[in-house]
Design a protein around this motif. Structure first.
Motif, PDB file in Angstrom:
ATOM      1  N   LEU A 261     -39.028   8.192  12.395  1.00  0.00           N
ATOM      2  CA  LEU A 261     -37.970   8.727  11.820  1.00  0.00           C
ATOM      3  C   LEU A 261     -36.244   8.964  11.803  1.00  0.00           C
ATOM      4  N   PRO A 262     -35.670   9.633  10.809  1.00  0.00           N
ATOM      5  CA  PRO A 262     -34.721   9.288  10.764  1.00  0.00           C
ATOM      6  C   PRO A 262     -33.186   9.184  12.443  1.00  0.00           C
ATOM      7  N   PRO A 263     -32.371   8.753  11.852  1.00  0.00           N
ATOM      8  CA  PRO A 263     -31.771   8.431  13.279  1.00  0.00           C
ATOM      9  C   PRO A 263     -31.259   9.896  13.739  1.00  0.00           C
ATOM     10  N   VAL A 264     -30.545   9.677  14.508  1.00  0.00           N
ATOM     11  CA  VAL A 264     -29.814  10.812  15.168  1.00  0.00           C
ATOM     12  C   VAL A 264     -28.479  11.502  14.448  1.00  0.00           C
ATOM     13  N   GLU A 265     -27.573  10.680  13.587  1.00  0.00           N
ATOM     14  CA  GLU A 265     -26.694  10.308  13.116  1.00  0.00           C
ATOM     15  C   GLU A 265     -26.949  11.095  11.632  1.00  0.00           C
ATOM     16  N   THR A 266     -28.275  10.621  10.986  1.00  0.00           N
ATOM     17  CA  THR A 266     -28.672  10.883   9.687  1.00  0.00           C
ATOM     18  C   THR A 266     -29.127  12.676  10.317  1.00  0.00           C
ATOM     19  N   LEU A 267     -30.276  13.142  10.912  1.00  0.00           N
ATOM     20  CA  LEU A 267     -30.102  14.541  10.814  1.00  0.00           C
ATOM     21  C   LEU A 267     -29.604  15.459  11.046  1.00  0.00           C
TER      22      LEU A 267
END
Length: 331
Positions: A261-267
């Motif tokens: 899954l995309p990292p927290v920053e990307t989300l």
């Protein structure tokens, strides 16, 4: 059914009924007979047909005529004759019936004219000639039904998903594990289409009687399918389900390690989530419940539910099952 139609032509009969045992009782199908007539016999008048229910068993008759099973005067006085035979024009009748453990199976033929046409000795002689072949066919049918039932029962207890198709590409069965897998994957339609495509490759092999290795199509029969919710390995083979030809079988194994899954920053950047909401979004995408999210983050279930509602709203999805696909598409 084709055999019944051919025999109806040989007997010069106007109508025919085919009887066989089914899972929920006797199954009747008609040739030249309306569905309502069949349903009426199954629902009420079969119980009033004392010739078939009583007299045939007393005589142990496998080939019969109505005159053999009924006294003429008794028949004319009966509710079965006056309310069923006459209104539905099922006059002079002959047939053959065999009693199986699962129930009776047979063929019945009728003239629709009250006078003139009669089957006579010719009709009974023809049915006696057909009887051995009919009995042999029933034995094969019973063996096939038993074998297929046993195969399907074993397939349903397997933990891996199983997808079965016949040689024409028609879906025969999906076991419980595969149904559960499809239900929880938001991209279930794409996975299902891929299953149909793989099974179709095997259907071609069945029809051509080809060898999957020497025919150069083995690579089409094994594949890895990735969705936003997981990674699945599809393997094809042929199995015997008791039919005339083997069935195409696709084994679906859910492999460890879903797509990253995309990292927290990307989300946070893509969806305007707070860091805590982004963390909750990742946990939802992994299929975690509110209770599991609360335990993982050290927060109360009420707070976890509040974060979940906020994530669904910001992602524009209606259910937590859609979160993984939305996050991957957004990324």
């Amino acid at each position: 059914m084709d055999g019944a139609e051919a025999l109806r032509s040989l007997l010069r009969a106007d109508k025919a009924l085919v009887m066989r045992p089914g899972e929920d009782g006797t199954v009747l199908t008609g040739h030249g007979v309306d569905a309502g007539v069949v349903e009426a016999y199954t629902g009420r008048y079969g119980a009033l047909d004392l010739g078939m229910r009583v007299r045939r068993k007393e005589l142990r008759a496998e080939v019969w005529s109505r005159s053999l099973l009924w006294d003429r005067a008794e028949l004319r006085r009966s509710e079965y004759y006056n309310d069923y035979v006459v209104p539905n024009r099922l006059y002079d009748a002959v047939g053959l019936t065999i009693d199986l453990d699962a129930g009776p199976a047979g063929l019945s033929f009728y003239h629709s004219r009250p006078c003139g046409a009669r089957f006579g000795d010719r009709g009974l002689d023809l049915l006696r000639i057909v009887l051995p072949a009919f009995r042999a066919g029933l034995e094969v049918w019973h063996r096939v039904a038993w074998t297929r039932g046993r195969t399907m029962g074993l397939v349903d207890v397997l933990e891996d998903g199983i997808f079965l198709c016949d040689g024409g590409g028609r879906v025969l069965h999906m076991n419980r594990a595969l149904r559960r897998l499809l239900e929880r994957d938001p991209e279930r339609d794409r996975l299902y289409d891929e299953l149909r495509r793989r099974a179709g490759c095997f259907a071609q092999l069945v029809n051509r009687r080809a060898d999957p290795v020497t025919d150069g199509v083995w690579q089409q029969l094994s594949a890895v399918v990735c969705t936003s919710a997981g990674r699945y390995r599809l393997r094809g083979t042929l199995i015997d389900t008791g039919g005339a030809a083997p069935a195409a079988c696709v084994l679906v194994t859910e492999e460890d390690g879903a797509l990253p899954l995309p990292p927290v920053e990307t989300l946070c950047e893509a969806w305007g989530l707070t860091p805590r909401q982004a963390t909750v979004a990742r946990l939802l995408a992994e299929g975690r419940s509110n209770a599991e999210i609360a335990a993982r983050l050290g927060i109360s279930p009420h707070t976890a539910r509040h974060h979940t509602e906020s994530v669904l709203l910001k992602l524009g999805v209606r259910s937590r099952a859609e979160v993984a696909a939305r996050l991957m598409r957004g990324a």
